[in-house]
Motif scaffolding. Structure first.
Motif, short mmCIF file in Angstrom:
data_model
loop_
_atom_site.label_atom_id
_atom_site.label_comp_id
_atom_site.label_asym_id
_atom_site.label_seq_id
_atom_site.Cartn_x
_atom_site.Cartn_y
_atom_site.Cartn_z
N LEU A 24 7.06 21.24 0.36
CA LEU A 24 6.34 20.92 1.59
C LEU A 24 7.16 19.99 2.48
N ASN A 25 6.97 20.13 3.78
CA ASN A 25 7.51 19.15 4.71
C ASN A 25 6.51 18.00 4.81
N TYR A 26 6.99 16.78 4.77
CA TYR A 26 6.09 15.63 4.77
C TYR A 26 6.78 14.39 5.31
N SER A 27 5.97 13.42 5.65
CA SER A 27 6.45 12.08 6.00
C SER A 27 5.63 11.08 5.21
N VAL A 28 6.19 9.91 4.99
CA VAL A 28 5.51 8.84 4.25
C VAL A 28 5.37 7.65 5.18
N VAL A 29 4.13 7.22 5.40
CA VAL A 29 3.85 6.06 6.24
C VAL A 29 3.09 5.04 5.41
N VAL A 30 3.60 3.82 5.39
CA VAL A 30 2.98 2.73 4.65
C VAL A 30 2.56 1.65 5.63
N VAL A 31 1.29 1.32 5.66
CA VAL A 31 0.81 0.18 6.44
C VAL A 31 0.65 -0.99 5.48
N ASP A 32 1.34 -2.08 5.76
CA ASP A 32 1.19 -3.27 4.92
C ASP A 32 0.22 -4.23 5.58
N ASN A 33 -0.85 -4.57 4.86
CA ASN A 33 -1.91 -5.42 5.40
C ASN A 33 -1.65 -6.90 5.12
N GLY A 34 -0.46 -7.36 5.49
CA GLY A 34 -0.18 -8.80 5.39
C GLY A 34 0.13 -9.29 4.00
N SER A 35 0.90 -8.52 3.22
CA SER A 35 1.25 -8.95 1.86
C SER A 35 2.00 -10.27 1.88
N SER A 57 -6.67 -6.16 8.32
CA SER A 57 -7.91 -5.79 9.00
C SER A 57 -8.74 -4.83 8.15
N GLY A 58 -8.39 -4.71 6.87
CA GLY A 58 -9.16 -3.90 5.96
C GLY A 58 -8.48 -2.60 5.59
N TYR A 59 -8.96 -2.00 4.50
CA TYR A 59 -8.33 -0.77 4.01
C TYR A 59 -8.53 0.38 4.99
N ALA A 60 -9.75 0.59 5.46
CA ALA A 60 -10.01 1.71 6.36
C ALA A 60 -9.21 1.58 7.64
N ALA A 61 -9.14 0.37 8.19
CA ALA A 61 -8.36 0.16 9.41
C ALA A 61 -6.89 0.43 9.15
N GLY A 62 -6.40 -0.01 7.98
CA GLY A 62 -5.02 0.26 7.63
C GLY A 62 -4.74 1.74 7.51
N TYR A 181 -16.45 -1.30 7.03
CA TYR A 181 -16.63 -1.61 5.62
C TYR A 181 -15.56 -2.58 5.10
N PHE A 182 -14.45 -2.67 5.78
CA PHE A 182 -13.32 -3.53 5.45
C PHE A 182 -12.69 -3.14 4.12
N LEU A 183 -13.44 -3.19 3.04
CA LEU A 183 -12.93 -2.83 1.71
C LEU A 183 -14.09 -2.34 0.86
N TYR A 184 -13.92 -1.18 0.24
CA TYR A 184 -14.91 -0.52 -0.60
C TYR A 184 -15.95 0.24 0.24
N SER A 185 -16.35 1.36 -0.29
CA SER A 185 -17.35 2.29 0.28
C SER A 185 -16.81 3.14 1.41
N GLU A 186 -15.59 2.89 1.87
CA GLU A 186 -15.08 3.69 2.98
C GLU A 186 -14.87 5.15 2.56
N GLU A 187 -14.40 5.40 1.33
CA GLU A 187 -14.21 6.79 0.91
C GLU A 187 -15.55 7.45 0.61
N THR A 188 -16.53 6.68 0.12
CA THR A 188 -17.88 7.22 -0.07
C THR A 188 -18.45 7.66 1.26
N ASP A 189 -18.40 6.77 2.22
CA ASP A 189 -18.91 7.06 3.56
C ASP A 189 -18.20 8.26 4.16
N PHE A 190 -16.88 8.34 3.98
CA PHE A 190 -16.13 9.43 4.60
C PHE A 190 -16.57 10.78 4.04
N SER A 191 -16.62 10.92 2.71
CA SER A 191 -16.99 12.20 2.13
C SER A 191 -18.43 12.57 2.44
N LEU A 192 -19.33 11.59 2.48
CA LEU A 192 -20.72 11.90 2.79
C LEU A 192 -20.88 12.31 4.25
#
Length: 291
Positions: A24-35, A57-62, A181-192
């Protein structure tokens, strides 16, 4: 992917990506949330990814920031930095994703010791608020733990977000992940929300990955965020009355856990009962029922 103090894991994930992608053709993008550890040093030393520096600014924002910084693509592979991917797993997931009506694909995930990781979930209900997995009864159990449930491809309500392949069309239609949500429940919310819009989440056992889990650590604060966000998600989907019952049950569950010696439950219980003690990053409102 979104990193936060992920120095101990990020190399293994990045090194596993080329074999996982096949042809596959792909790119890799990493957002670092202030490590504050050596994560950025590790990322800057590599030439196989684009790094976006961000405040936390949270996982979902990242993740939304990572997608916005990526070239246009058919699909988005969402990865936690403490995962590693099996060879050729992405083309297998993409074949599933290309079927009509499928918006999210989850692979078979294992723990570091090789044990099956139970990543599949049922939707939240009042009966499932307690997470009574030991009963084995679906009416009381959000997490799907029976091994036979992971033997064959199947649609699910949602799956934990360590490794997910998402249709770019689905992601755009939903305006990405909900950053509140900042952190947690974002993937739950997305799939629902995807399901509400006609997109299925499908599990396939033919693609595999390993997930260490807790790569950025867990604290009383993150445990509190998890509990509050579950209530917020339930309120947004069912309304105030049912969410009030869900909130009351959550208080009782955290009280029981605290009495039984779970030290993180005491701060969570206090935050449930006193809005002023809730993590300000959630912006959950000043009312007793989190918004």
């Amino acid at each position: 992917m979104v990193t936060y103090n992920s120095e101990a894991h990020i190399v293994d994930l990045l090194d596993s990506i080329p074999a996982a992608m096949g042809d596959l053709n792909y790119s890799v993008v990493v957002v670092d949330n202030g490590s504050s550890d050596g994560t950025l040093g590790v990322l800057d030393s590599r030439d196989d990814c684009t790094v976006v520096r961000s405040i936390n600014s949270g996982y979902a924002a990242g993740m939304n920031r990572a997608v916005a910084a990526s070239p246009a693509a058919e699909a988005i592979l969402i990865l936690n930095p403490d995962a590693t991917l099996d060879a050729h797993m992405t083309p297998i997931m993409l074949d599933v994703l290309r079927r009509p009506g499928i918006g999210v694909v989850a692979p078979r995930t294992r723990e570091a010791d090789g044990r099956l990781s139970p990543t599949l979930r049922r939707g939240p209900t009042l009966g499932r608020v307690g997470g009574l997995s030991f009963t084995g009864w679906p009416v009381f159990t959000e997490r799907i733990e029976q091994r036979q449930a992971y033997a064959a491809e199947r649609p699910v309500d949602w799956a934990t977000g360590a490794v997910l392949l998402v249709s770019a069309r689905c992601y755009a239609q939903l305006d990405g992940m909900d950053e509140s949500y900042f952190l947690y429940s974002e993937e739950t919310d997305f799939s629902l929300r995807a399901k509400d819009a006609g997109w299925l989440t499908v599990y396939t056992p033919d693609a595999g990955a390993m997930h260490v889990g807790g790569g950025s650590g867990e604290s009383a604060t993150t445990h509190t965020m998890k509990s509050l966000n579950r209530i917020r998600l339930y309120r947004r989907r069912t309304g105030t009355f049912r969410a009030s019952v869900y909130y009351g049950l959550t208080v009782l569950i955290e009280l029981r856990r605290a009495v039984l010696g779970h030290d993180k439950s005491w701060p969570t219980l206090r935050a449930l009962l006193r809005p002023s003690l809730r993590p300000p990053l959630l912006k959950a409102g000043e009312s007793i029922l989190p918004r």
